[in-house]
Write a protein that holds these residues in place. Structure first.
Motif, PDB file in Angstrom:
ATOM      1  N   GLN A  46      -6.384  -5.761  14.762  1.00  0.00           N
ATOM      2  CA  GLN A  46      -5.345  -6.173  15.717  1.00  0.00           C
ATOM      3  C   GLN A  46      -5.121  -5.114  16.789  1.00  0.00           C
TER       4      GLN A  46
ATOM      5  N   GLN B 136      -7.233  -9.975  14.660  1.00  0.00           N
ATOM      6  CA  GLN B 136      -6.497 -10.274  13.433  1.00  0.00           C
ATOM      7  C   GLN B 136      -6.668  -9.141  12.441  1.00  0.00           C
TER       8      GLN B 136
ATOM      9  N   THR C 255       2.021 -13.983  21.606  1.00  0.00           N
ATOM     10  CA  THR C 255       2.081 -13.948  20.136  1.00  0.00           C
ATOM     11  C   THR C 255       3.529 -14.127  19.658  1.00  0.00           C
TER      12      THR C 255
END
Lengths: 981, 225
Positions: free
Chosen positions: B21, B17, B62
């Motif tokens: 990432q 995150q 994702t």
């Protein structure tokens, strides 16, 4: 540091510490790896420590309970004897204190006057007295009468009134009552009380005093209430002017320090007595130090019971430790293989593992020691609030909670060494790591043949040791544990040798069956070993371990078939087969690891269920016990003065005749019993004899229902009684002579068997006679020797002051007791209520067992913790496999169910094995010729309690496993397959 | 032209995150047809295994969409995804991933049992599958009693026993020697031809790629031509 335990602990810990420190300095890389392993997964480290601490907690808890009981009993010793360190007295033929001249007593006072070790010598009268409170109208029998001279008894310490003031000493016409006596009489200060000894005397209550030091003289606070009077009043009451029967001696210093002088003072007093005429029947008794020794013995016994039963849980704890370290080793196999591959030495890895284990051992032993203290406190809290302890002030036990430094150090040392030992074993396992297999996670191959050759050698040693132990102990009266262990070693040794030549499954299934038969079939013991061996609490442990080991061997080596059977049962349900197959494959095909969890559960459930069934069997057999102990009578009455023709008095009294259906008077007295080979001859015991002058007396021999543990040549009970009535040279003895403990008996007790000759002497007349024992009764509440009426009379036992009383069916024994005691209180009539005593004793035993069960439940905590920890470790260890199962189509609920099936299998099999074997051991107890037929005639199984135990165990086990199961199910398949955490 | 079985549209997979990432798949578009045997090649760390995991439904994506046999796999619940894998997908891994506590036959029949086939029907099918792969005499052996090549053939049998529509293979020859590698590759090819199963094979091995109908090359999370 003079305490040997502290010294040993310090030496051992110092040695381990020094060696470890040396190794750490020389192998810093190992230390770094170890510390990194601990720190990098703190949560896991805490979990490991929690798992490891339980065994230490059990040891610590046992010792704390022992310490506390010791403190409480010592407290009662100090209360009971106050400042009296030594007592000088003789014993009369009736069992009371022998009266002797005050001149003799004053000579002792004079002889001790210049001895600086003695603070005071107080001639006294100690006896029993009856009282009637004219103000409240309440009578009370059997109060302790203590008559002393105010000035001479000053060294015994002051009286303290219940309000805390000093009331002085009782003056003529005034008496002091202790709290218990005042409570029994509902008496207040100023009440007019009529005291009955041999003579009656009206007195006023001058004070009500506390039950300690002076107020708690002798047995106050434990047995009955006490009445304190001045010496002249006591002499008048007992009809013994110018006589006393007791000299209390107080040593210099405090209660605690004074007792240290007891041995020297006692020797000095004995020497002084020898110079005083008329003292041949008197002797010096170190009453306080003897009482303290008894207290020590009682607390040691209790600690032993707790430790022996705790051993099951300690073994369970040790198994958990092994399980944890085995799993850690398995989990890290790949990592360790890689480290080896990149050049880390084997020694470095082994030491790293050792250092890590050392930290866990040190931490868990410390935490376990204090956890045990907390557990001990909780147990004692439960005990004082739930178990009936008549005459024992619950606040005393509660306030006595204590733990000695040596107990803490012992617990720490045992826990530390136990954990460290398993770490060392696990380290050795790590040292055998094969780098390639470890990296590729290839299972270890089957052991080579040479391993079985080594096992065969080990088996040979076991065979030889076992055979030697068996052959040297299988006959005689040694503890039965030794030949039984010997036999078990032979079976195990033979199995190990056979495993060199035959398949493991065949061999070890046979060994398991052999152990089950040898340890579990009671008649086999009697047939092979005879019935002469003694058995104690240690045998319960030995028997339990062998039975559980045997059963689990059978389960472990036949687990695959067992699992297949269960799988077939589940095959009908959609989706059930993969769940049961996966769930059962792990426990059935990884026998070694499964055995750890199974052993933990089986041992703990074995202990809990054994205790529950034993307790239920004792309680359930109460009626049998009452009949055999009471002979079918309701009460045994003893009066301080004979009640002339009590049967007629009862028959002609409308109230009493409505309550009582029969009265049989018996002669009672004190007997000195000499038994060949008994070290403490003569043994002081009660004497009973039923005369044959009247019909009621004669009918005793035909109508009593006393039962026998054993009789000469297997005679029937009625034949024994008929022989006792007619044959002058025979006797019957109580159950205590069978070598059992009986009720409330302490100290050494002679053992006799039917056919043995004993000598019975009347200490009052010094007349003695040899008699042959023709029966050993079940009865042991009152205890004593029964003689033929003519023999008893010829020895001088003529006092007819005992009465076997029977109440009509449906009559309240409490009411009947009140009425007859009120009617004859001036005779000092005391009643023994057989059923009440047995019920109370059973309740206490059940309460004690309940306490033990709560303690053993700590072991259940081990089992539950083991399941939780092993399940959690299994999730980590099986990540790869769980991922594969998810990839091949097993849903999350299936993974959860598979885990639950796996651990349910362990719980259920462990509980079944432990539970059934626990039942078997109690059943064996009921059929064992060595145990009392009356207390264990029938096996009583508390099915509902057992069901509750099983359900609670199952529920807790499920709760422990559900978390890890959910965790396994939630593993993302892709990450699990890659082995990513 | 056979219908599309595996379709990916702008598929992204991002690990971590914020600033940490790491995009492993960067807008993958792919279309694999029924009966096709496709090799996925590329340097280590380019995202091959992530591609396999995300497209087979083992891992989430994702962004984007993956359709297997016309169904959006990532729109399914975990239970449906698992059931789909049990019935319609087979997996072969580099390290075989056999359950060491089960025999060869028990390993093979696990997907059958998971998809609801009864045990008495599953056993003959798994034994037959093992026979087809030349392991008829190793049915009751545990993985530890088999060679690497034999273990991979057991894994293949497990992947194929349900006759899945798609077989996902991640470096199936990575742990094998040359001979073992050749055997497994030819088996995959033969089974693909015999049963018209779609096969997606992640590999470093050019021989394996050569046996496939086409090769997709990956670099930095994208297919390159």
């Amino acid at each position: 540091m003079t305490d040997p335990i502290v010294l040993f602990a310090a030496t051992t810990l110092g040695a381990v510490g020094a060696v470890s420190a040396y190794l750490a300095v020389r192998n810093r890389l190992s230390l770094r790896i170890a510390l990194r392993n601990i720190v990098r997964a703190r949560g896991r480290s805490v979990l490991v420590i929690l798992g490891l601490l339980v065994a230490t907690a059990i040891v610590s808890g046992s010792l704390v309970v022992g310490d506390t009981v010791h403190t409480a009993t010592v407290h009662y010793s100090y209360i009971g004897w106050g400042y009296t360190d030594e007592a000088i007295y003789g014993t009369s033929s009736s069992g009371g204190y022998l009266y002797f001249s005050s001149i003799v007593a004053n000579s002792v006072v004079t002889a001790s006057a210049n001895d600086s070790r003695i603070d005071g010598v107080s001639p006294e009268i100690v006896g029993t007295v009856q009282a009637f409170d004219n103000t409240t109208g309440i009578p009370q029998t059997n109060l302790y009468l203590v008559g002393s001279n105010a000035s001479q008894s000053a060294a015994l310490g002051p009286f303290t009134s219940v309000s805390g003031g000093n009331p002085g000493s009782p003056a003529p016409g005034s008496i002091f009552l202790d709290k218990l006596a005042a409570q029994d009489l509902s008496a207040s200060v100023g009440d007019s009380v009529l005291l009955y000894g041999k003579f009656a005397a009206p007195e006023k209550v001058g004070a009500i005093v506390q039950d300690d030091i002076r107020g708690g003289f002798l047995t106050a606070g434990v047995s009955g209430g006490s009445v304190f009077v001045d010496l002249a009043t006591a002499q008048a009451l007992q009809g013994t002017p110018q006589e006393v029967n007791f000299i209390a001696v107080t040593n210099a210093g405090s209660q605690e320090s004074g007792v240290g002088l007891s041995s020297a003072v006692s020797a000095s007093l004995t020497a002084a007595l020898a110079t005083i005429p008329g003292t041949s029947a008197l002797s010096v008794h170190q009453v306080l130090s003897d009482s303290l020794a008894t207290a020590q013995s009682a607390s040691t016994s209790l600690t032993t019971i707790f430790l022996v039963f705790g051993l099951f849980s300690i073994i369970a704890g040790a198994m958990l430790i092994i399980g944890i370290f085995t799993m850690i080793a398995e989990e890290r196999k790949g990592e360790m293989g890689m480290l080896r591959a990149v050049g880390i030495q084997r020694r470095t890895l082994v030491l790293a593992y050792y250092f890590e284990g050392l930290v866990y051992s040190a931490g868990s032993a410390l935490a376990g020691t204090f956890a045990g203290v907390a557990a001990g406190y909780i147990l004692l809290w439960f005990y004082v609030h739930t178990v009936p302890t008549p005459g024992f002030d619950v606040n005393v036990l509660g306030a006595s909670f204590t733990f000695s430094s040596s107990s803490l150090i012992t617990s720490y040392l045992v826990g530390f060494l136990l954990t460290l030992a398993t770490v060392v074993v696990a380290s050795v396992r790590v040292s055998r790591l094969n780098i390639v297999r470890a990296i590729r996670d290839v299972p270890e191959p089957l052991p080579p043949l040479r391993t079985y050759t080594y096992l065969a050698y080990l088996g040979g040693v076991s065979l030889a040791v076992g055979a030697l132990l068996f052959l040297t102990t299988f006959r005689g009266s040694s503890d039965i544990s030794y030949p039984v262990i010997g036999g078990a070693l032979v079976i195990l040794g033979a199995g190990l040798v056979a495993s060199r030549f035959w398949k493991n499954r065949t061999v070890f299934t046979s060994v398991g069956a052999g152990l089950l038969l040898w340890a579990g079939v009671e008649p086999l013991h009697d047939w092979v070993l005879g019935t002469g061996h003694s058995g104690g609490i240690f045998f319960v442990f030995v028997d339990g371990v062998m039975l559980v080991a045997g059963a689990l061997m059978i389960v472990a080596f036949n687990g695959v078939d067992l699992a297949r059977s269960v799988e077939r049962l589940a095959a009908g349900r959609k989706g059930a087969t993969p769940v049961t197959r996966i769930g059962l494959a792990y426990p059935s095909r990884r026998a070694a690891r499964t055995s750890i969890s199974l052993t933990i559960f089986a041992l703990v459930l074995f202990t809990i269920i054994l205790l529950a069934v034993y307790s239920a069997t004792l309680t359930g057999n109460l009626n049998n016990s009452v009949t055999s102990q009471s002979g079918g009578y309701t009460f045994l009455g003893i009066s301080s003065q004979p009640i002339p023709d009590l049967p007629s008095k009862v028959a002609t009294n409308s109230t009493l005749s409505a309550l009582y259906s029969g009265v049989v008077p018996v002669t009672t007295g004190l007997a000195f019993v000499s038994v060949q080979g008994f070290s403490a001859n003569p043994y002081h015991d009660n004497l009973f004899s039923a005369p044959v002058n009247t019909t009621a007396e004669t009918s005793f021999y035909a109508t009593n229902q006393f039962t026998f543990q054993s009789t000469d040549h297997g005679m029937s009970a009625s034949a024994v009684m008929a022989e006792l009535q007619s044959n002058r040279s025979v006797a019957v003895v109580d159950g205590g002579y069978a070598g059992g403990s009986g009720f409330g008996q302490a100290g050494p007790h002679p053992s006799v068997a039917p056919g043995d000759m004993i000598e019975v002497e009347n200490p009052g007349t010094l007349a003695a006679q040899n008699v042959t024992v023709i029966g050993v009764l079940e009865e042991s509440i009152v205890g004593g020797v029964w003689l033929n009426p003519s023999t008893a009379a010829s020895l001088g036992y003529l006092t007819l002051n005992g009465y076997f009383l029977t109440v009509h069916p449906g009559v309240s024994s409490t009411l009947a007791a009140q009425k007859i005691k009120s009617a004859f209180y001036q005779y000092g009539l005391v009643l023994v209520d057989f059923r009440a005593i047995l019920a109370q004793t059973t309740a206490i035993i059940s309460g004690d067992i309940g306490l033990l069960e709560v303690f053993i439940a700590l072991g259940l905590a081990v089992g539950i913790a083991a399941l939780g920890i092993l399940a959690l470790r299994a999730v980590t260890e099986r990540r790869h496999e769980i991922g594969t199962l998810r990839a091949t189509g097993l849903t999350r609920p299936m993974i959860i169910k598979a885990f639950l099936v796996e651990y349910s299998f362990i719980t259920i099999v462990g509980a079944l094995v432990g539970g059934l074997l626990g039942l078997l051991v109690v059943y064996n107890f009921t059929i064992s010729p060595g145990s009392s037929a009356a207390y264990a005639a029938t096996l009583f199984v508390p099915w509902w309690n057992l069901l509750a135990v099983i359900l609670v165990t199952g529920l807790l086990a499920t709760l422990a496993v559900i978390g890890p199961s959910l965790r396994a199910a939630r593993l993302p398949p892709a990450e699990a397959i890659r082995g990513v955490e | 032209m056979p219908e599309s079985v595996v379709v990916g549209e702008e598929v992204w997979k991002v690990y971590g995150q914020g600033e940490t990432q790491v995009p492993a798949l960067r807008g993958i578009n792919v279309d694999i047809r029924r009966g096709e045997m496709v090799a996925v090649m590329g340097p280590s760390g380019c995202g091959k295994t992530t591609f396999l995991n995300c497209f087979s439904g083992l891992d989430d994506i994702t962004r984007g969409k993956v359709t297997l046999e016309g169904t959006d796999i990532h729109a399914m619940s975990d239970r449906l995804k698992t059931e789909y894998r049990a019935r319609r997908a087979g997996f072969v891994f580099q390290s075989y991933n056999l359950l060491t506590i089960l025999t060869a036959a028990e390993n093979v029949e696990m997907p059958l049992l998971a998809s609801g086939v009864r045990a008495r029907e599953a056993r003959p099918r798994s034994v037959e599958m093992l026979r087809e792969l030349g392991l008829g005499d190793r049915v009751n052996h545990r993985p530890s009693e088999l060679s690497g090549g034999q273990q991979q053939r057991v894994a293949l049998a497990r992947a194929l026993v349900c006759r899945p529509a798609i077989v996902w293979a991640d470096e199936p020859t990575g742990n094998l020697d040359e001979e073992g590698s050749r055997q497994v590759t030819s088996l995959l090819r033969q089974l693909n031809r015999d049963f018209q199963q779609t096969m997606v094979v992640v590999t470093h091995d050019p021989d394996v790629a050569a046996a496939c109908d086409r090769t997709l090359r990956m670099r930095d999370g994208r297919f390159v031509t």
